[in-house]
Design a protein around this motif. Structure first.
Motif: not given
Ligand code: FPP
Ligand code: MG
Length: 295
Positions: A58, A61-62, A65, A67, A70, A75, A98, A127, A130, A186, A203, A213
């Motif tokens: 899960i 998968a999140s 999505h 990436d 954003d 990654r 997922y 998300e 955000d 976080q 990054k 953000k």
């Molecule tokens: C990273 O945040 C993002 C998450 C922890 C959650 C993302 C959730 C979804 C896309 C909802 C869909 C869910 C599923 C299961 C398909 P960030 O951008 O602040 O962190 P980063 O720097 O690691 O990218």
């Protein structure tokens, strides 16, 4: 953890689509914090490794999505799936991961499957918040923390709760631990985006602010700046920053000790987490590594 990795590979194989298996194998697994947490809380429970594998799918998968959303090129230091294969593939691979995870979740106690499923709804709401909050310069600290809870802490909270149910431990206390661990994680992540170098981050630095953000250190900084400098900070929001501007932001952050304040916030959350679980040394160690990590 080996069992978790074997189970993850088995679940992907069961999808029976070599292209998906091949793409999945190229993903970096990351720290597997969620699975580790589950195994730490329920080391003897026979289905703990499977719950760990499900939650890691899960989470993966999140991120796939996220990436896409954003438009992230990297990654964990390697090119993202959306960068190498395109957004369509990244979204569909995420969907496979997922949905497969949810199929496996149906075999668990409904208390566990419901907690995990509801956390994914909250994760998705987080998300969305955000993304919409990144459209302007958010100065509302409470709103920011609510979004963090939904986006990151809720899945970790569900992991701790679910593992406690499996182990016959106090599920509510472990949920409090998980929620605080997730929030602290976080906040430290947001700090590292400012303090860690680009090689460590995989990054660009100050990437969060460039993505729009406004994380805790920026909210703190905004509150402390005078009128003209507030304006300057708002002007830099959601822009690709020149080195000079990055230098100015960092120097003001140093001046007002905002990084220390954010660390203190994360530390207070850790203390609350530890208070909830008492003298569980393994859980104390996990939260300590989260707060002290450098990447
Ligand atoms: C990273 O945040 C993002 C998450 C922890 C959650 C993302 C959730 C979804 C896309 C909802 C869909 C869910 C599923 C299961 C398909 P960030 O951008 O602040 O962190 P980063 O720097 O690691 O990218
Ligand atoms: Mg992202």
């Amino acid at each position: 953890m080996e069992t978790v990795e074997t189970l993850i590979a088995k679940l992907i194989d069961e999808v029976d689509y070599p292209h998906a298996t091949e793409l999945f194998k190229k993903l970096s697994g990351g720290k597997r914090l969620r699975a580790r947490l589950i195994l730490t809380i329920a080391p003897e429970a026979p289905s703990a490794p499977l719950l760990g594998a499900i939650v890691e799918l899960i989470h993966a998968a999140s991120l796939l999505h996220d990436d896409v959303i954003d438009e992230a090129q990297l990654r964990r230091g390697v090119p993202s799936v959306n960068a190498t294969q395109g957004s369509k593939t990244a979204i569909m691979l995420g969907d496979i991961l997922y949905s497969k995870a949810f199929s496996e979740l149906t075999a668990f106690d409904p208390k566990i499957s419901r907690a995990v499923a509801e956390s994914v709804t909250r994760l998705s709401v987080g998300e969305m918040m955000d993304v919409s909050m990144a459209e302007s310069f958010n100065t509302d600290r409470e709103l920011y923390l609510k979004m963090l809870y939904l986006k990151t802490a809720t899945l970790i909270e569900a992991c701790a709760y679910g593992a406690a149910v499996l182990a016959g431990k106090d599920a509510q206390a472990h949920a409090i631990y998980g929620k605080n661990l997730g929030l602290a994680f976080q906040i430290v992540d947001d700090i590292l985006d400012i303090t860690a170098d680009e090689a460590t981050l995989g990054k660009p630095s100050l990437n969060d602010f460039s993505e729009g953000k406004v994380t805790l250190p920026y909210i703190d900084l905004y509150e402390r700046l005078g009128r003209d400098e507030k304006e300057r900070l708002v002007q830099s929001h959601a822009q690709v920053l020149e080195d000079e501007e990055k230098g100015w932001i960092r120097s003001r952050m140093d001046q007002f000790h905002v990084i220390e304040h954010s660390y203190a916030h994360a530390r207070a959350l850790c203390d609350e987490a530890v208070a909830a679980i008492g003298d569980d040394l393994a859980l104390r160690a996990i939260i300590e590594t989260v707060i002290q990590r450098s990447h």
